[in-house]
Design an enzyme around this catalytic site. Sequence first.
Site, short mmCIF file in Angstrom:
data_model
loop_
_atom_site.label_atom_id
_atom_site.label_comp_id
_atom_site.label_asym_id
_atom_site.label_seq_id
_atom_site.Cartn_x
_atom_site.Cartn_y
_atom_site.Cartn_z
CG ASP A 159 -3.71 -1.29 9.10
OD1 ASP A 159 -4.02 -0.10 8.89
OD2 ASP A 159 -2.57 -1.61 9.43
C1 BGC Z 1 -1.28 1.63 9.30
C2 BGC Z 1 -2.09 1.81 10.55
C3 BGC Z 1 -2.75 3.17 10.55
C4 BGC Z 1 -3.61 3.29 9.31
C5 BGC Z 1 -4.38 4.59 9.22
C6 BGC Z 1 -2.09 1.95 8.06
O1 BGC Z 1 -1.29 2.00 6.93
O2 BGC Z 1 -0.78 0.31 9.24
O3 BGC Z 1 -1.30 1.61 11.67
O4 BGC Z 1 -3.48 3.37 11.71
O5 BGC Z 1 -2.78 3.18 8.17
O6 BGC Z 1 -3.58 5.65 8.96
#
Ligand code: BGC
Length: 759
Positions: free
Chosen positions: A292
Amino acid sequence: MFKNSVLTTIICAIGWIPLLAQQGLNKLDPAMEHKIDSVLNMMTLREKVGQMNQYSGGFEVTGTPSDLDTKAKIEKLKNGELGSMLNVLGAKNTREYQELVMNNSRMKIPLLFGYDVIHGYRTITPVPLGETASWDLKLIEESAALAAKESAAAGLHWTFAPMIDVSRDARWGRIMEGAGEDPYLVAMAGVARIKGLQGDDLADEATIAACAKHFAGYGFAEAGRDYNTVNVGDSELHNAILYPFKKANEAGVATFMNSFNELDGIPSTGNEYLQRKILKGKWGFKGFIVSDWASIAEMITHGFVANSDEAAQKAAIAGSDMDMEGHIYEASLEKLVKSKKVDEGIVDDAVRRILRVKFALGLFDNPYKYSDEKREKQVLLADENLAKAREIARKSIVLLKNEGSILPLKKDIGSIAVIGPLADDKDSPIGNWRAQGESNSAVSVLEGVQAAVSKKTKINHAKGADLGMGVRTFLKPLQINTTDTSGFDKAVDAAKNSDVVVMVLGEDAFQTGEGRSQTDVKLRGVQQELLDAVAGVNDNIVLVLMNGRPLDIVKPSNMSRAVVETWFLGSEAGNAIADVLFGDYNPSGKLPVSFPRAVGQEPLYYNQKTTGRPSNPSDVTYSAYTDLQRDAFYPFGFGLSYTTFAYSEISLSAPSFNKGGNITASVEVTNTGNTTGREVVQLYIHDQVASRTRPVRELRDFSLVDLKPGETKTVQFEIDEETLEFYTANKTWEAEPGEFKLFIGTNSVDTRETSFTLN
Ligand code: BGC
């Protein structure tokens, strides 16, 4: 087609063998594996680490880059030291980035473009929680396919969806992004979304790679506070949290994303047991795992590792293949391999997985095939997409109350008041994860009502009050209006002069979503006061709710004659809501989450355990509250229709079956009302004695049945070992012999019951 390169030579030498249609990545194609090996063998260590590196866009690749950072990033692209980018959008932009790599880098390995397409790219469909309320897996698949078609036309290869975190806590803002509280429903909706996004062939121009996230436990954040610690035992981990991920892998999902949270003291990103042992080991996952956003770097903040080198080492060994905006792999991995702290085989494995996805998408064949401006123009927001979005939206609406059949309203009703902060809101229905959905582009409830009623109907609109104050932004919490009631008088007047009031209350789109946890789940701001004032002058209130989490609506619901749950329905929200309010569509949605009586019940879910002290209301020594009943206000699976359905008793083809065999359970469902309607027939089981205690009820199947007035259909379910299996005390997925209760009915509470034995 890419220009002359080392790769062209390899591919020519091997000869072009068309790839087998990919059922996701579950079946490896030997020809493709051969090509991957050939590419891998030619890569330097730095190029390999580059493939494991993902940046977010936001810098210009054309023109003269002014700042050092941008220059450095462009150099990385040119040198083939970036494998993927997120947040680079549009056919033109993606082409420009891709050109930089294809025209300059030695290996010419195409970039992979990812983006959060959570419920639509430009045409916005309901938030995933809302869409799951349709329980219509074919429709959910079509919705995902629509999102894929638009995304692919805009140059994207990959979405960070579906989120299949089981979530049982209304306080958690991201509950909106998933499919609710039940592992089976979350799994089924997740698989439908994966199928819709990936289709039968990842190389198809209208499909993109999906990503099962967040692996794992993110939805179990303690106290519903986002990013918070997760503490669960083995049974909960496997039976509740991992079950949907297991099914996603079986469906051939191309990628997984790990999660921000720690699980029993180990951050998921550095969790070898989860990623290497279970996912890549036991389940045989063939795609790759992306971290993530900066979650590899955050292991330092967690206090799990001391510095970048340790973070890179832990994450790589644990099985995290790609570093999303963490800048850790690029800083440390090459030197860790050189100093033998990380085996190069680990890097090779990660790169092989990433290349596999790129090959499966057909990017080596044509790295620009998704970046087609003409197609982009034709596909985005096409009329047929909006028509599909309206169909999905109306099927996601849940009718929670309809006293005296006040609904559906007549289209030639004399007067109708449309009141509330969300009544003319064209933005909130677009939701929080709105991708390229334009601000203020949804059809509002007011517009939907205006378009539906007859010419002679008088519409009295009044906002009553604002929900928030000041500027709404993605990154800042919404400032709730708790003081300004200056619009109340106009709203009361509108209500006084109308036959019926459509009261549109709930949440602003930016009240749910990432980082938007709340300790209170009542209607916030001055909404309850507004409702009180309006109810003082008109009894005929139809409450239309817009929200991304289950709310405590005990009081507003008791004050209203009808309650219609509409979530955030997307581009066509107002039209879809009017379809239901005026009877063009008979509502058929059912709740994918329990609605509480008070926030203090959270986490609240129907599939709890019995405990040693389940019920004895005359005594305090049982598992309950002394100030409130313990059950949900509106239970999981609940939803009304404009018609009524009657269920027969359950009949079983046999009272028992042996392992390897099966029985059939049937019920007759009759439409006993005057309108054609759709019922979601739900099957629950209870394993009475097991090596690990089992929930009081667990959803294990469901079926949608469309019935004309007076019509009866027999609904049959096959029950076999798979229906009954769970992660046992032996740490295996199996069905344990013994007695089972079986329930079939209209929601998780109102069911017929019988029992059978597995020998
Ligand atoms: C979120 C993810 C997301 C990623 C990219 C993160 O803050 O938890 O679910 O895909 O950002 O935007």
